[in-house]
Design a protein around this motif. Structure first.
Motif, PDB file in Angstrom:
ATOM      1  N   MET A   1       0.857  -1.170   0.000  1.00 31.02           N
ATOM      2  CA  MET A   1       0.000   0.000   0.000  1.00 31.02           C
ATOM      3  C   MET A   1       0.901   1.231   0.000  1.00 31.02           C
ATOM      4  O   MET A   1       1.864   1.307   0.752  1.00 31.02           O
ATOM      5  CB  MET A   1      -0.886  -0.028   1.250  1.00 31.02           C
ATOM      6  N   ASN A   2       0.570   2.207  -0.829  1.00 34.07           N
ATOM      7  CA  ASN A   2       1.372   3.419  -0.949  1.00 34.07           C
ATOM      8  C   ASN A   2       0.442   4.629  -0.855  1.00 34.07           C
ATOM      9  O   ASN A   2      -0.472   4.761  -1.650  1.00 34.07           O
ATOM     10  CB  ASN A   2       2.110   3.404  -2.288  1.00 34.07           C
ATOM     11  N   ILE A   3       0.671   5.477   0.131  1.00 33.72           N
ATOM     12  CA  ILE A   3      -0.147   6.676   0.329  1.00 33.72           C
ATOM     13  C   ILE A   3       0.786   7.873   0.366  1.00 33.72           C
ATOM     14  O   ILE A   3       1.697   7.928   1.192  1.00 33.72           O
ATOM     15  CB  ILE A   3      -0.959   6.606   1.634  1.00 33.72           C
ATOM     16  N   SER A   4       0.546   8.820  -0.525  1.00 31.25           N
ATOM     17  CA  SER A   4       1.359  10.043  -0.601  1.00 31.25           C
ATOM     18  C   SER A   4       2.854   9.754  -0.621  1.00 31.25           C
ATOM     19  O   SER A   4       3.641  10.404   0.060  1.00 31.25           O
ATOM     20  CB  SER A   4       1.022  10.971   0.569  1.00 31.25           C
TER      21      SER A   4
ATOM     22  N   ILE B   1       3.214  -1.443   5.007  1.00 36.36           N
ATOM     23  CA  ILE B   1       3.204  -2.903   4.940  1.00 36.36           C
ATOM     24  C   ILE B   1       2.303  -3.458   6.038  1.00 36.36           C
ATOM     25  O   ILE B   1       1.972  -2.775   7.005  1.00 36.36           O
ATOM     26  CB  ILE B   1       4.630  -3.482   5.059  1.00 36.36           C
ATOM     27  N   SER B   2       1.939  -4.711   5.890  1.00 34.52           N
ATOM     28  CA  SER B   2       1.043  -5.364   6.849  1.00 34.52           C
ATOM     29  C   SER B   2       1.819  -5.824   8.089  1.00 34.52           C
ATOM     30  O   SER B   2       3.054  -5.879   8.100  1.00 34.52           O
ATOM     31  CB  SER B   2       0.371  -6.570   6.199  1.00 34.52           C
ATOM     32  N   VAL B   3       1.073  -6.196   9.105  1.00 37.35           N
ATOM     33  CA  VAL B   3       1.661  -6.750  10.328  1.00 37.35           C
ATOM     34  C   VAL B   3       2.438  -8.020   9.983  1.00 37.35           C
ATOM     35  O   VAL B   3       3.547  -8.239  10.473  1.00 37.35           O
ATOM     36  CB  VAL B   3       0.562  -7.018  11.387  1.00 37.35           C
TER      37      VAL B   3
ATOM     38  N   SER C   1       1.049   3.239  13.056  1.00 34.71           N
ATOM     39  CA  SER C   1       0.346   2.491  12.019  1.00 34.71           C
ATOM     40  C   SER C   1      -0.928   3.222  11.624  1.00 34.71           C
ATOM     41  O   SER C   1      -1.420   4.086  12.355  1.00 34.71           O
ATOM     42  CB  SER C   1      -0.013   1.087  12.516  1.00 34.71           C
ATOM     43  N   LEU C   2      -1.419   2.857  10.471  1.00 36.59           N
ATOM     44  CA  LEU C   2      -2.747   3.281  10.042  1.00 36.59           C
ATOM     45  C   LEU C   2      -3.659   2.094  10.267  1.00 36.59           C
ATOM     46  O   LEU C   2      -3.275   0.951  10.023  1.00 36.59           O
ATOM     47  CB  LEU C   2      -2.764   3.637   8.558  1.00 36.59           C
TER      48      LEU C   2
ATOM     49  N   HIS D   1      -3.864  -3.226  10.661  1.00 37.18           N
ATOM     50  CA  HIS D   1      -2.894  -2.150  10.786  1.00 37.18           C
ATOM     51  C   HIS D   1      -1.945  -2.179   9.598  1.00 37.18           C
ATOM     52  O   HIS D   1      -1.550  -3.240   9.131  1.00 37.18           O
ATOM     53  CB  HIS D   1      -2.084  -2.301  12.077  1.00 37.18           C
ATOM     54  N   ARG D   2      -1.573  -1.004   9.132  1.00 40.37           N
ATOM     55  CA  ARG D   2      -0.570  -0.849   8.096  1.00 40.37           C
ATOM     56  C   ARG D   2       0.535   0.018   8.672  1.00 40.37           C
ATOM     57  O   ARG D   2       0.282   1.087   9.224  1.00 40.37           O
ATOM     58  CB  ARG D   2      -1.157  -0.186   6.840  1.00 40.37           C
TER      59      ARG D   2
END
Length: 64
Positions: A1-4, A9-11, A36-37, A48-49
């Motif tokens: 996942m890439n945001i801005s 990455i995942s747990v 985390s997000l 969580h990411r």
């Protein structure tokens, strides 16, 4: 996942990279040692990411 431009990455991925359990990663998130997000929060559950940069920092700090 890439945001801005930040890769998340995942747990599971974090636990594999750091060679520790998913429980440890989740505990570090709850203790504030990792940020985390939280993706989703419904009856199915949430995920969580974690910013990949935080995992890289841990690797640099403890494994170099």
């Amino acid at each position: 996942m890439n945001i801005s431009g930040v890769e998340f990455i995942s747990v599971t991925e974090a636990s594999e990279i750091l060679d520790c359990s998913k429980t440890t990663i989740r505990r570090w998130i709850e203790e504030g040692k990792l940020s985390s997000l939280k993706n989703g929060d419904n009856w199915i559950g949430s995920h969580h990411r974690i910013p990949k940069t935080e995992i890289d920092e841990i690797l640099q700090e403890f494994f170099v």
